[in-house]
Design a protein around this motif. Structure first.
Motif, PDB file in Angstrom:
ATOM      1  N   GLY A 164       0.827  -1.219   0.000  1.00 22.52           N
ATOM      2  CA  GLY A 164       0.000   0.000   0.000  1.00 22.52           C
ATOM      3  C   GLY A 164       0.850   1.253   0.000  1.00 22.52           C
ATOM      4  N   PHE A 222       6.642   2.770   4.008  1.00 24.89           N
ATOM      5  CA  PHE A 222       8.035   2.499   3.623  1.00 24.89           C
ATOM      6  C   PHE A 222       8.548   3.610   2.694  1.00 24.89           C
ATOM      7  N   SER A 244      10.951  13.326  -1.431  1.00 23.27           N
ATOM      8  CA  SER A 244      11.191  14.767  -1.264  1.00 23.27           C
ATOM      9  C   SER A 244       9.898  15.563  -1.401  1.00 23.27           C
ATOM     10  N   LEU A 303       8.177  16.060  -3.975  1.00 26.44           N
ATOM     11  CA  LEU A 303       8.182  16.878  -5.187  1.00 26.44           C
ATOM     12  C   LEU A 303       7.472  16.165  -6.333  1.00 26.44           C
ATOM     13  N   VAL A 318       8.871 -11.003  -2.884  1.00 26.46           N
ATOM     14  CA  VAL A 318       7.511 -11.550  -2.981  1.00 26.46           C
ATOM     15  C   VAL A 318       7.412 -12.502  -4.175  1.00 26.46           C
ATOM     16  N   LEU A 374       6.345   8.994  -7.321  1.00 30.42           N
ATOM     17  CA  LEU A 374       5.035   9.558  -6.970  1.00 30.42           C
ATOM     18  C   LEU A 374       4.486  10.342  -8.157  1.00 30.42           C
TER      19      LEU A 374
HETATM   20  C1  LIG Z   1      14.863   9.738  -0.786  1.00 26.23           C
HETATM   21  C2  LIG Z   1      13.787   9.611  -1.826  1.00 26.23           C
HETATM   22  C3  LIG Z   1      13.273  10.762  -2.425  1.00 26.23           C
HETATM   23  C4  LIG Z   1      12.273  10.637  -3.399  1.00 26.23           C
HETATM   24  N1  LIG Z   1      11.711  11.783  -3.884  1.00 26.23           N
HETATM   25  C5  LIG Z   1      10.715  11.704  -4.788  1.00 26.23           C
HETATM   26  C6  LIG Z   1      10.059  12.878  -5.215  1.00 26.23           C
HETATM   27  O1  LIG Z   1      10.330  13.961  -4.739  1.00 26.23           O
HETATM   28  N2  LIG Z   1       9.097  12.755  -6.158  1.00 26.23           N
HETATM   29  C7  LIG Z   1       8.738  11.546  -6.677  1.00 26.23           C
HETATM   30  O2  LIG Z   1       7.868  11.518  -7.548  1.00 26.23           O
HETATM   31  N3  LIG Z   1       9.309  10.385  -6.254  1.00 26.23           N
HETATM   32  C8  LIG Z   1      10.284  10.447  -5.313  1.00 26.23           C
HETATM   33  N4  LIG Z   1      10.867   9.300  -4.826  1.00 26.23           N
HETATM   34  C9  LIG Z   1      10.444   8.012  -5.376  1.00 26.23           C
HETATM   35  C10 LIG Z   1       9.176   7.487  -4.717  1.00 26.23           C
HETATM   36  O3  LIG Z   1       9.112   7.858  -3.366  1.00 26.23           O
HETATM   37  C11 LIG Z   1       9.121   5.967  -4.827  1.00 26.23           C
HETATM   38  O4  LIG Z   1       9.373   5.577  -6.128  1.00 26.23           O
HETATM   39  C12 LIG Z   1       7.758   5.426  -4.421  1.00 26.23           C
HETATM   40  O5  LIG Z   1       7.396   5.898  -3.153  1.00 26.23           O
HETATM   41  C13 LIG Z   1       7.786   3.896  -4.420  1.00 26.23           C
HETATM   42  O6  LIG Z   1       6.502   3.457  -4.050  1.00 26.23           O
HETATM   43  P1  LIG Z   1       6.131   1.905  -3.998  1.00 26.23           P
HETATM   44  O7  LIG Z   1       4.672   1.836  -3.816  1.00 26.23           O
HETATM   45  O8  LIG Z   1       6.727   1.217  -5.159  1.00 26.23           O
HETATM   46  O9  LIG Z   1       6.941   1.347  -2.745  1.00 26.23           O
HETATM   47  P2  LIG Z   1       6.653   1.482  -1.173  1.00 26.23           P
HETATM   48  O10 LIG Z   1       6.159   2.823  -0.817  1.00 26.23           O
HETATM   49  O11 LIG Z   1       7.880   1.010  -0.472  1.00 26.23           O
HETATM   50  O12 LIG Z   1       5.463   0.466  -0.940  1.00 26.23           O
HETATM   51  C14 LIG Z   1       5.633  -0.930  -0.913  1.00 26.23           C
HETATM   52  C15 LIG Z   1       4.819  -1.453   0.239  1.00 26.23           C
HETATM   53  O13 LIG Z   1       4.746  -2.874   0.166  1.00 26.23           O
HETATM   54  C16 LIG Z   1       4.586  -3.347   1.487  1.00 26.23           C
HETATM   55  N5  LIG Z   1       4.904  -4.785   1.497  1.00 26.23           N
HETATM   56  C17 LIG Z   1       6.062  -5.377   1.157  1.00 26.23           C
HETATM   57  N6  LIG Z   1       5.951  -6.717   1.284  1.00 26.23           N
HETATM   58  C18 LIG Z   1       4.686  -6.987   1.723  1.00 26.23           C
HETATM   59  C19 LIG Z   1       3.979  -8.172   2.066  1.00 26.23           C
HETATM   60  N7  LIG Z   1       4.532  -9.395   1.987  1.00 26.23           N
HETATM   61  N8  LIG Z   1       2.691  -8.066   2.498  1.00 26.23           N
HETATM   62  C20 LIG Z   1       2.096  -6.846   2.591  1.00 26.23           C
HETATM   63  N9  LIG Z   1       2.739  -5.688   2.289  1.00 26.23           N
HETATM   64  C21 LIG Z   1       4.012  -5.756   1.853  1.00 26.23           C
HETATM   65  C22 LIG Z   1       5.561  -2.488   2.285  1.00 26.23           C
HETATM   66  O14 LIG Z   1       5.221  -2.450   3.664  1.00 26.23           O
HETATM   67  C23 LIG Z   1       5.434  -1.130   1.596  1.00 26.23           C
HETATM   68  O15 LIG Z   1       4.570  -0.233   2.289  1.00 26.23           O
HETATM   69  C24 LIG Z   1      11.822   9.364  -3.816  1.00 26.23           C
HETATM   70  C25 LIG Z   1      12.335   8.211  -3.196  1.00 26.23           C
HETATM   71  C26 LIG Z   1      13.283   8.341  -2.188  1.00 26.23           C
HETATM   72  C27 LIG Z   1      13.783   7.115  -1.497  1.00 26.23           C
END
Ligand SMILES: Cc1cc2nc3c(=O)[nH]c(=O)nc-3n(C[C@H](O)[C@H](O)[C@H](O)COP(=O)(O)OP(=O)(O)OC[C@H]3O[C@@H](n4cnc5c(N)ncnc54)[C@H](O)[C@@H]3O)c2cc1C
Length: 555
Positions: free
Chosen positions: A23, A52, A58, A60, A232, A377
């Motif tokens: 999520g 996570f 950031s 942004l 996973v 994001l």
């Molecule tokens: C320092 C930093 C700065 C950034 N700045 C920007 C920005 O300014 N603008 C922008 O657009 N992007 C930015 N990004 C990129 C963006 O934040 C990420 O690409 C995005 O948040 C990734 O989202 P996600 O849903 O893939 O992963 P996550 O947010 O990590 O979500 C994955 C989720 O899966 C869950 N999960 C894992 N395994 C299981 C399981 N077995 N059962 C149930 N749940 C599970 C975890 O708990 C986690 O919550 C930045 C990233 C970082 C690290």
């Protein structure tokens, strides 16, 4: 029965078209787009939503000016398009903001060249923002005296978007939208394993809050586990063309470094020639970020990280006193899940900062699994749409995409809210001079749900009181959060639905009698247990907070 209990019940009993694991932003948009198009979908996260990576960004919404350095023109074009689309869909939640970049002798580019780059960026961005400009040193000194211009050659200002509240709340808005259109959603539910037979998945799930295990069934699965997607997929023996590598990034939150009127992001090149920023967050500034290769998603801010960022800032800003560790109010730390092809080896010889920030989506048609690798994001609408297309291709019938699954309510609804707020003089309830008008705040945070808040305040004006002196939250917002925002642990509210943990000093939180009322509204009889969980044990609840708890009735 709480909102979460009702949704857990649905997970146990219904057969879903799609179960989404994770999520963060990718899982949240998948849920919103699929539910918005009529699928029966469930989304789970083993922590809170956005616990996570999606709480460590950031904040942004940007096309990636810095990716021009790697000549990633198609990526920048695509991200600028996504940025423009998001800024249009969320006019109150995402605001255009100036990026004020100062260049000195050590910067890799001269101001005239950076000016050309910013013009190119503006054109690639289809003129979706204000026009960039080149700044002389005089301009910079006049407009932001906090910048040290002793070595400056000049600068540029270009524009992108910023999330006014925070990334995690933005993610939750998609989860809430998905719930509103019929999705089942539950935080603190972990997927332990899943098996496919007879054309459907049976997933073994664990309620992390109670330890209970149960199963859920679905025809298809979306693996949106962010940095954990490979783990996973390995679990059920699924091999993919792509995989994830990790780049760590940190931010430090400190008292506002810029002048109040100068509501801009400051940009500087650090000693290694990489751009870093000072980003406004209300009365605070957020300094970051870094870009370090790591081998695990579990990271923390180290002393070296802090020293590095403080040194970089102190060398580039003219502050009354050098910024020190004592000024740090909070830290953010996360890993960017970056996508690489498995065939490209271990990437140990690659410049990490130059790895692309593109996302990839892979579908296993035989097993009915869609995996999302990487992403930003900024690109979330595309990700939501692409996942829905893949799920449809797996045989789940979807209604046409009317693009109603994202965005703020229509202009006419907003006008009506502002009219009602004006008639009841809502903004006069505001007690702190340097905060934004309550009408803006409630509308931005809650959209349509804010109408019920007006009604509650009309009935009982104490609902418009600030509940914790140091945080910008009204009592009525807490009541709404308790009913509608699936706050399972106190940290969910303090760190993600709100950003109190990020902007209020620990000492002020510990001294806040109002926190006891926050916990009582959110958790009723469970308040003391949740406070103990938040502070690290029953004996750790600070005296001021404990004193605010209502006396327990003798039985
Ligand atoms: C320092 C930093 C700065 C950034 N700045 C920007 C920005 O300014 N603008 C922008 O657009 N992007 C930015 N990004 C990129 C963006 O934040 C990420 O690409 C995005 O948040 C990734 O989202 P996600 O849903 O893939 O992963 P996550 O947010 O990590 O979500 C994955 C989720 O899966 C869950 N999960 C894992 N395994 C299981 C399981 N077995 N059962 C149930 N749940 C599970 C975890 O708990 C986690 O919550 C930045 C990233 C970082 C690290």
């Amino acid at each position: 029965m709480t909102l979460r209990d009702r949704h857990l019940q649905r997970l146990r009993t219904e057969t879903f078209d799609t179960l989404i694991v994770g999520g963060g932003i990718n899982g949240a948009v998948a849920a919103a787009s699929l539910a918005g198009r009529g699928a029966n979908v469930a989304v789970i996260d083993r922590g809170d939503f956005a616990n996570f990576t999606s709480q460590a960004s950031s904040n942004l919404v940007w096309g990636g000016f810095k990716y021009l350095e790697n000549y990633e023109l198609p990526l920048v074009f695509k991200l600028c398009r996504s940025r423009n689309q998001l800024m249009k869909a969320y006019p109150d939640n995402i605001k255009q903001i100036g990026f004020y970049a100062t260049l000195d002798q050590t910067s890799p580019y001269k101001p005239w060249f950076a000016g050309l780059g910013s013009l190119g960026y503006w054109i690639i961005g289809m003129f979706g923002t204000k026009r960039p400009r080149v700044l002389s040193t005089d301009h910079i000194e006049r407009e932001e005296p906090a910048i040290d211009t002793s070595n400056a050659l000049g600068g540029i200002e270009y524009y992108d978007g910023i999330l006014v509240d925070n990334d995690a709340r933005f993610v939750f808005s998609f989860v809430r939208g998905a719930i509103d259109t019929g999705a089942a959603a539950a935080n603190y539910v972990e997927m332990l394993s899943a098996e496919r037979s007879g054309g459907r998945w049976t997933a073994r799930l664990r309620d992390v809050d109670t330890g209970d295990e149960f199963t859920a069934t679905a025809r298809t699965i979306v693996n949106a586990a962010g940095p954990f997607v490979d783990e996973v997929n390995n679990e059920w023996g699924l091999t993919t063309e792509h995989r994830i590598v990790y780049s760590k990034g940190i931010h430090l939150i400190v008292p506002r470094l810029t002048t109040t009127e100068h509501h801009k992001v400051l940009a500087f090149f650090d000693d290694s020639g990489r751009l870093f920023y000072v980003i406004p967050m209300g009365r605070r500034s957020v300094i970051g970020t870094t870009d370090t290769r790591v081998d695990t998603p579990f990271t923390e801010v180290t002393d070296d990280d802090i020293d590095f960022l403080l040194d970089q800032i102190n060398a580039r800003m003219d502050l009354d006193a050098p910024l020190s560790r004592a000024d740090i109010i909070a830290e953010r730390c996360g890993v960017r899940p970056l996508v690489v092809k498995r065939s490209s080896g271990d990437q140990s010889d690659v410049d990490w900062t130059k790895l692309s920030r593109k996302h990839a989506i892979e579908t296993d048609h035989a097993r009915g699994v869609v995996t999302v690798f990487g992403g930003k994001l900024t690109d979330c609408i595309n990700v939501g749409e692409e996942i829905a297309d893949e799920i449809e291709a797996l045989g789940v019938p979807l209604e046409p995409d009317l693009h109603t699954w994202y965005g703020e309510p229509a202009e006419a609804t907003r006008d009506e809210f502002y009219r009602q707020a004006r008639l009841m003089h809502l903004d006069q309830y505001r007690t702190k001079a340097d905060t934004e008008p309550l009408t803006d705040r409630l509308w931005r945070r809650y959209g349509r749900r804010a109408f019920a808040m007006l009604e509650a305040i009309r009935e009982d004006p104490t609902m418009a009181e600030d509940i914790m002196g140091s945080a910008d939250y009204l009592r009525v917002e807490l009541h709404a959060a308790a009913r509608t925002e699936m706050v399972t642990r106190l940290e969910d509210f303090m760190r993600r639905r709100s950003k109190i943990d990020l902007v209020v000093h620990d000492d002020d939180i510990r001294d806040s009698a109002g926190l006891a009322e926050v916990a009582e509204i959110l958790f009723a009889a469970d308040a003391e247990r949740r406070l103990a969980e938040y502070f690290g044990g029953p004996d750790e609840i600070p005296a001021a907070v404990r004193a605010g708890l209502s006396p327990v009735d003798p039985i």
